[in-house]
Design a protein around this motif. Structure first.
Motif, PDB file in Angstrom:
ATOM      1  N   LEU A   1      64.255  20.440  47.459  1.00  0.00           N
ATOM      2  CA  LEU A   1      63.191  21.164  46.785  1.00  0.00           C
ATOM      3  C   LEU A   1      63.805  22.292  45.951  1.00  0.00           C
ATOM      4  O   LEU A   1      64.551  23.121  46.472  1.00  0.00           O
ATOM      5  N   PHE A   2      63.494  22.284  44.674  1.00  0.00           N
ATOM      6  CA  PHE A   2      63.927  23.367  43.786  1.00  0.00           C
ATOM      7  C   PHE A   2      62.692  24.200  43.441  1.00  0.00           C
ATOM      8  O   PHE A   2      61.950  23.873  42.522  1.00  0.00           O
ATOM      9  N   PRO A   3      62.469  25.270  44.208  1.00  0.00           N
ATOM     10  CA  PRO A   3      61.196  25.979  44.083  1.00  0.00           C
ATOM     11  C   PRO A   3      61.120  26.920  42.886  1.00  0.00           C
ATOM     12  O   PRO A   3      60.025  27.340  42.505  1.00  0.00           O
ATOM     13  N   GLY A   4      62.271  27.279  42.315  1.00  0.00           N
ATOM     14  CA  GLY A   4      62.249  28.275  41.244  1.00  0.00           C
ATOM     15  C   GLY A   4      62.143  29.679  41.815  1.00  0.00           C
ATOM     16  O   GLY A   4      62.345  29.896  43.012  1.00  0.00           O
ATOM     17  N   MET A   5      61.801  30.617  40.939  1.00  0.00           N
ATOM     18  CA  MET A   5      61.801  32.030  41.338  1.00  0.00           C
ATOM     19  C   MET A   5      60.521  32.398  42.058  1.00  0.00           C
ATOM     20  O   MET A   5      59.642  33.015  41.481  1.00  0.00           O
ATOM     21  N   VAL A   6      60.395  31.994  43.307  1.00  0.00           N
ATOM     22  CA  VAL A   6      59.188  32.316  44.062  1.00  0.00           C
ATOM     23  C   VAL A   6      59.545  33.298  45.182  1.00  0.00           C
ATOM     24  O   VAL A   6      60.711  33.628  45.380  1.00  0.00           O
ATOM     25  N   SER A   7      58.548  33.747  45.904  1.00  0.00           N
ATOM     26  CA  SER A   7      58.792  34.823  46.867  1.00  0.00           C
ATOM     27  C   SER A   7      59.295  34.267  48.203  1.00  0.00           C
ATOM     28  O   SER A   7      59.097  33.090  48.515  1.00  0.00           O
ATOM     29  N   PRO A   8      59.919  35.108  49.014  1.00  0.00           N
ATOM     30  CA  PRO A   8      60.311  34.674  50.358  1.00  0.00           C
ATOM     31  C   PRO A   8      59.116  34.127  51.145  1.00  0.00           C
ATOM     32  O   PRO A   8      59.263  33.139  51.868  1.00  0.00           O
ATOM     33  N   ALA A   9      57.954  34.742  50.983  1.00  0.00           N
ATOM     34  CA  ALA A   9      56.775  34.252  51.704  1.00  0.00           C
ATOM     35  C   ALA A   9      56.424  32.837  51.240  1.00  0.00           C
ATOM     36  O   ALA A   9      56.057  31.979  52.047  1.00  0.00           O
ATOM     37  N   ASP A  10      56.542  32.603  49.940  1.00  0.00           N
ATOM     38  CA  ASP A  10      56.283  31.262  49.418  1.00  0.00           C
ATOM     39  C   ASP A  10      57.214  30.245  50.060  1.00  0.00           C
ATOM     40  O   ASP A  10      56.803  29.150  50.448  1.00  0.00           O
TER      41      ASP A  10
ATOM     42  N   PRO B   1      57.942  40.960  48.487  1.00  0.00           N
ATOM     43  CA  PRO B   1      58.487  39.680  48.953  1.00  0.00           C
ATOM     44  C   PRO B   1      57.518  38.908  49.843  1.00  0.00           C
ATOM     45  O   PRO B   1      57.709  37.727  50.080  1.00  0.00           O
ATOM     46  N   ARG B   2      56.508  39.582  50.347  1.00  0.00           N
ATOM     47  CA  ARG B   2      55.563  38.897  51.237  1.00  0.00           C
ATOM     48  C   ARG B   2      54.300  38.447  50.510  1.00  0.00           C
ATOM     49  O   ARG B   2      53.357  37.968  51.131  1.00  0.00           O
ATOM     50  N   ILE B   3      54.265  38.611  49.200  1.00  0.00           N
ATOM     51  CA  ILE B   3      53.134  38.084  48.454  1.00  0.00           C
ATOM     52  C   ILE B   3      53.265  36.566  48.407  1.00  0.00           C
ATOM     53  O   ILE B   3      54.316  36.034  48.041  1.00  0.00           O
ATOM     54  N   ILE B   4      52.204  35.886  48.782  1.00  0.00           N
ATOM     55  CA  ILE B   4      52.259  34.426  48.766  1.00  0.00           C
ATOM     56  C   ILE B   4      51.418  33.916  47.603  1.00  0.00           C
ATOM     57  O   ILE B   4      50.314  34.397  47.364  1.00  0.00           O
ATOM     58  N   HIS B   5      51.988  32.997  46.840  1.00  0.00           N
ATOM     59  CA  HIS B   5      51.309  32.457  45.662  1.00  0.00           C
ATOM     60  C   HIS B   5      51.023  30.963  45.803  1.00  0.00           C
ATOM     61  O   HIS B   5      50.125  30.440  45.177  1.00  0.00           O
ATOM     62  N   LEU B   6      51.852  30.284  46.602  1.00  0.00           N
ATOM     63  CA  LEU B   6      51.870  28.821  46.547  1.00  0.00           C
ATOM     64  C   LEU B   6      50.996  28.143  47.600  1.00  0.00           C
ATOM     65  O   LEU B   6      50.724  28.700  48.660  1.00  0.00           O
ATOM     66  N   GLY B   7      50.602  26.937  47.285  1.00  0.00           N
ATOM     67  CA  GLY B   7      49.814  26.134  48.220  1.00  0.00           C
ATOM     68  C   GLY B   7      48.375  26.637  48.284  1.00  0.00           C
ATOM     69  O   GLY B   7      47.997  27.588  47.604  1.00  0.00           O
ATOM     70  N   TYR B   8      47.590  25.975  49.113  1.00  0.00           N
ATOM     71  CA  TYR B   8      46.195  26.401  49.267  1.00  0.00           C
ATOM     72  C   TYR B   8      46.144  27.802  49.846  1.00  0.00           C
ATOM     73  O   TYR B   8      45.299  28.612  49.487  1.00  0.00           O
ATOM     74  N   GLN B   9      47.092  28.053  50.729  1.00  0.00           N
ATOM     75  CA  GLN B   9      47.125  29.367  51.359  1.00  0.00           C
ATOM     76  C   GLN B   9      47.425  30.469  50.343  1.00  0.00           C
ATOM     77  O   GLN B   9      46.834  31.538  50.384  1.00  0.00           O
TER      78      GLN B   9
END
Ligand code: SF4
Ligand code: SF4
Lengths: 471, 450
Positions: free
Chosen positions: A189-198, A435-443
């Motif tokens: 998986l190459f997630p790109g520049m996403v957060s640790p929470a992501d 770093p704990r902001i979550i952007h990805l997925g339904y969550q």
């Protein structure tokens, strides 16, 4: 006819002719005022932080490394050690070979890294240091030392976003091996520049799909860690080097980023070299883009989407409905890395918010095309590549926006317009918990939706004289 | 606990008081491959000139150097805020190949037309030094055309240390001095140098002097204005605040205009009082100044003393580590910490001179570790060994302190709270108290009861 329309919609009042798309050609050059981008070595250093016990090393002068460290630290609130070859005047004139070799030796001695991520800065690039040759020299007699992965990142050629992806590609290209046996296991998986929470969330998803995943890079622990009992030179976490080597034996790769899908990438390079099929998806923000991820995973693994994600999805849809009136018809200003902007735009279009301005400091030439794939009516969106924050400010002032969504760097503009800023992406320099902001997925969409709706509600609440305790 | 290896070449930059005769190597280039806490020449120039609020600050180079210094300092302005904008020529590959002079010219003329600054500073960064742009020539051309001073700042990162950047900034600023009329300048007047108005500190200091009856002609560079700097040569005395960032300007002004200078610090009760008295005594012809100063000091100290006593009760005997930019600041901090009853177990700086370290050595107790240009490994090693309760440093040191479970106080340009003057001492005590006495440290590993 349609074209003219587009402009008037985007700029509610007067037509706006800012933005650097119109600046091509020497005569139209404009200096950058409050950059909406960072330099390539920052992106590379960030990517390197996601590989096990890897020390980023900048070949060039010391100032760049110090600035970049401070910038990253202010967001992640974690120690970020970045070594540098600390060019002296002599090195700048006669070349940096000596500094580099000495520097590598010192960094090995002091950090005992499993890998060194070597990024060149503008300085060493400009003087034309032949780094691959220096490294060959360095290798002699040190065959069993840690791998040194070199990525060329002069920032006059690209932004931090490019620096990030280039570093990941360099790591994969220098370490991953093509399989001898046809047996294939796990997914890259190459997630790109996403957060640790992501990343933590993505790991959970793969676990629930009962599938081995190699996340490249994985900053979930290295840049959102815990307290120490003693100084730790190299924090735990990050993709193990063995797993990077094994990524050529994976069943498939998934990479996030619609812009990235049109560029050279680690995933595509692995596809060419080791025949690992690469699936390019958009950054999974919002229901539709997340659906694509879950569907792809389901197909690749042969497992049905685990029940908890269906439940998350249903809860999200329920929230969309509950909150739709608070957000519907709102106008948003989006800025940041191109793929983040596209992901956010896709999500916003699901809830009836128009991203009237989509701006990025990068210049892939793909932003508009990719945005039109995820938004119902691109003519309502002003798209600006190569934008800086002064451009954004000028356009925003004329676009009658309701909300800003992006990094903390937009705060001053939002504040001047008395508008809420919902913080997303990088950097968040004015809040705890970036770093704990979550952007990805339904969550992630759930969290974003709640924050955006609440920001709009709060704005209405505080603008009202009544002091409503219910909204 | 594992012993952390100190790089061999670094040994001479570390000193343990009482263990060996004093001899340190400082002022040298950071070792290749080390993770230095130091910045570059450009950073030094930027720190000094940044607060000049009605000037245009254009960074000539690729985007990074400008992007990382955009609006990160808490230097306040009471009027224009042009300094908070980050301008860059944002050099691209073609410029690196064919030279960036054309871009520089275009950028300058556009920005000057748009923002109407009173002067412009052009910072030459590393790449510019390599591609060989004639920055000075472009500057003088634009200056002629636009009728404002356009000053090159030779701040190529690799050409020295942060200190060289201070000097480059002073050189540029010196060209502004002497341009304006000084007719209304009082004989009892000073310039405040090396005060950058972080969190409004320059305002606090300025008010003290005004209460004393001393005219402040210009503050360089906190809440700075081009016009004020232009008439600064009319002042009777230059009062240079610690750090040494602006000593070279004071020296030039002494040579050219015969203005004497004194070095002061506004940090801590003792140092602030001493600074004000030192200035007052420079004006023996007006004895009222000294009388007013005595009143001022008495009243200010009386106002905060009860609070300081309260804080001291909790802080007595706690151990502090100091790692700051300039050694001069470290001196003041040591005294201020003593006011709070605290013990200094580590003291270091990024850019101290040999002499600085000698003074530091004398001020410290036996067993205090003294460091020059330290890296995170060393800092941590000594912080743990010395069991510090507080670390004073910049943003880069903060996560190290926190990871190890040590309180932290920001004493750098990014902070927003004024720490200068008497009220600054109160703020400092409050901040130190809030971090050192926080209950969270009982969860830190070294305090956990197993
Ligand atoms: S020189 Fe290049 S690498 Fe260094 S800070 Fe500037 S843009 Fe970034
Ligand atoms: S490029 Fe040079 S001037 Fe700019 S930050 Fe790096 S070392 Fe400093």
């Amino acid at each position: 006819m349609k074209r003219a329309d587009a402009k008037t919609t985007a700029a509610a009042a007067a037509p706006v002719t800012k933005g650097k798309e119109k600046k091509k050609g020497k005569e139209n050059y404009r200096p950058t005022r409050n950059a909406c981008k960072l330099c390539a070595p920052l992106g590379a250093a960030l990517a390197f932080k996601g590989f096990s016990k890897t020390i980023p090393f900048l070949h060039g002068s010391q100032g760049c490394a110090t600035y970049i460290r401070r910038y990253l630290i202010s967001h992640y609130r974690e120690p970020v050690d970045i070594a540098a070859s600390n060019f002296s005047e002599e090195a700048a004139i006669f070349g940096g070979q000596k500094s580099l070799l000495l520097g590598l030796e010192n960094v090995c001695r002091q950090y005992r890294p499993e890998m060194i991520g070597l990024a060149t800065t503008c300085l060493s690039e400009t003087i034309g240091d032949n780094v691959p040759m220096f490294l060959k020299e360095y290798r002699k007699g040190r065959e069993d030392g840690p791998p040194v992965v070199h990525v060329s990142t002069p920032s006059y050629r690209g932004t931090h976003a490019e620096g990030f992806h280039e570093a990941v590609r360099a790591v994969v290209e220098s370490l991953a091996t093509a399989p001898e046996t046809p047996s294939r296991e796990g997914i890259n998986l190459f997630p790109g520049m996403v957060s640790p929470a992501d990343i933590r969330h993505l790991k959970e998803i793969f676990k629930d799909f009962e599938t081995e995943v190699t996340i490249l890079p994985d900053i979930s622990e290295t840049l959102d860690g815990h307290l120490w009992s003693e100084y730790i030179r190299m924090p735990e976490g990050g993709t193990p080097i063995q797993k990077i080597r094994g990524s050529g034996r994976a069943r498939a790769s998934i990479e996030f980023g619609r812009v990235l899908s049109g560029q050279k990438s680690a995933g595509k390079s692995l596809e060419e070299r080791a025949r690992v099929q690469c699936f390019s998806l958009g950054l999974p923000i919002g229901v539709s883009e997340s659906d694509r991820l879950f569907q792809t995973l389901s197909e690749l693994t042969g497992h049905r989407v685990p029940e908890r994600y269906n439940a998350q999805r249903e809860r999200l849809l329920d929230a969309y409905v509950d909150g739709h009136k608070y957000v519907s018809g709102a106008r948003a200003i989006l800025y940041g890395e191109e793929d983040l902007v596209i992901g956010l735009a896709a999500f916003l279009s699901e809830i009836g918010i128009t991203p009237v301005l989509c701006a990025s400091g990068s210049k892939s030439g793909l932003l508009k095309e990719k945005l039109s794939q995820v938004t119902p009516d691109i003519s309502k969106i002003q798209v600006e590549e190569g934008a800086d924050f002064s451009d954004i400010e000028e356009i925003a002032a004329q676009s009658a926006p309701d909300i800003f969504i992006g990094s903390s760097k937009g705060y001053r503009i939002a504040r001047a317009l008395n508008l809420p800023l919902v913080r997303a992406g990088f950097p968040i320099h004015d809040r705890i918990g970036g770093p704990r902001i979550i952007h990805l997925g339904y969550q992630g969409a759930q969290a974003l939706f709640d924050r955006i709706a609440n920001a709009l509600i709060e704005k209405r609440q505080s603008d009202s004289k009544v002091g409503y305790g219910y909204m | 606990m594992s012993q952390i290896e100190v790089l061999k070449d670094r040994k001479s930059q570390i000193h343990l008081k009482g263990s060996e005769p004093f001899e340190m190597t400082c002022d040298r280039h950071s070792l290749s491959g080390s993770v230095s806490q130091r910045a570059c020449v450009f950073c030094g120039s930027r720190v000094v000139l940044y607060p000049i609020a009605d000037a245009l600050h254009l960074v000539h180079g690729p985007i990074g150097c400008a992007a990382y210094t955009w609006d990160i300092r808490g230097a306040l302005s009471s009027g224009p805020e042009l300094h908070r904008m980050s301008f860059s020529t944002d050099l691209q590959e073609t410029d690196v190949i064919y030279g960036g002079e054309k871009r520089l010219y275009a950028a300058l003329t556009q920005l000057i037309d748009q923002y109407q600054p009173k002067a412009a500073f052009i910072y030459a960064t590393c790449i510019v030094g390599i591609i060989g742009d004639d920055v000075a020539a472009v500057c003088s051309r634009v200056s002629r055309e636009k009728g404002i001073p356009v000053l090159p700042v030779h701040s190529e990162g690799f050409k020295g240390t942060k200190k060289d950047g201070y000097r480059a900034a002073c050189d540029a600023m010196f060209k502004l001095v002497g341009r304006e009329d000084t007719a209304d300048v009082s004989p009892f007047s000073i310039n405040i140098l090396g005060e950058f108005n972080i969190g409004g500190e320059a305002w606090i200091i300025r008010k003290y002097y005004e209460k004393m009856g001393v005219q402040v002609v210009s503050v360089m560079t906190g809440d700075g204005r081009v016009g004020e700097i232009g008439r600064s040569h009319g002042a009777a005395l230059n009062v240079v605040q610690c750090s040494g960032a602006m000593t070279s300007l004071a020296e030039m002004m002494q040579k050219e205009y015969g203005i004497p200078f004194i070095r002061v610090s506004y940090f801590g009760l003792e140092d602030t009082a001493k600074a004000l008295y030192d200035v007052a005594r420079r004006f023996p012809d007006n004895p009222e100044i000294l009388t007013r100063t005595m009143d001022l000091v008495k009243n200010e100290i009386r106002a905060i003393e009860p609070d300081l006593k309260e804080y001291r009760k909790d802080l007595e005997g706690k151990r502090a580590a100091i790692y700051v930019g300039g050694a001069f600041k470290a001196f003041s901090l040591i005294r201020a910490l003593k006011t709070l009853g605290m013990e200094v177990v580590l003291a270091g700086s990024q850019t101290g001179t040999d002499e600085d370290y000698r003074i530091l050595e004398q001020m410290c107790d036996e067993g205090t570790v003294i460091l020059d240009d330290a890296n995170p490994v060393e800092l941590s090693k000594y912080v743990i060994e010395k069991d510090a309760d507080l670390f004073i440093g910049g943003v880069k040191e903060r996560p190290i302190a926190y990871k190890l479970g040590v309180g932290f106080c920001d004493h750098n340009h990014e902070r927003k709270i004024p720490l200068a003057g008497f009220i600054g001492m109160y703020n400092f005590a409050k901040e130190v108290h809030s971090t050192v006495t926080s209950p969270v440290w009982k969860f830190a590993h070294r305090r956990r009861r197993v």
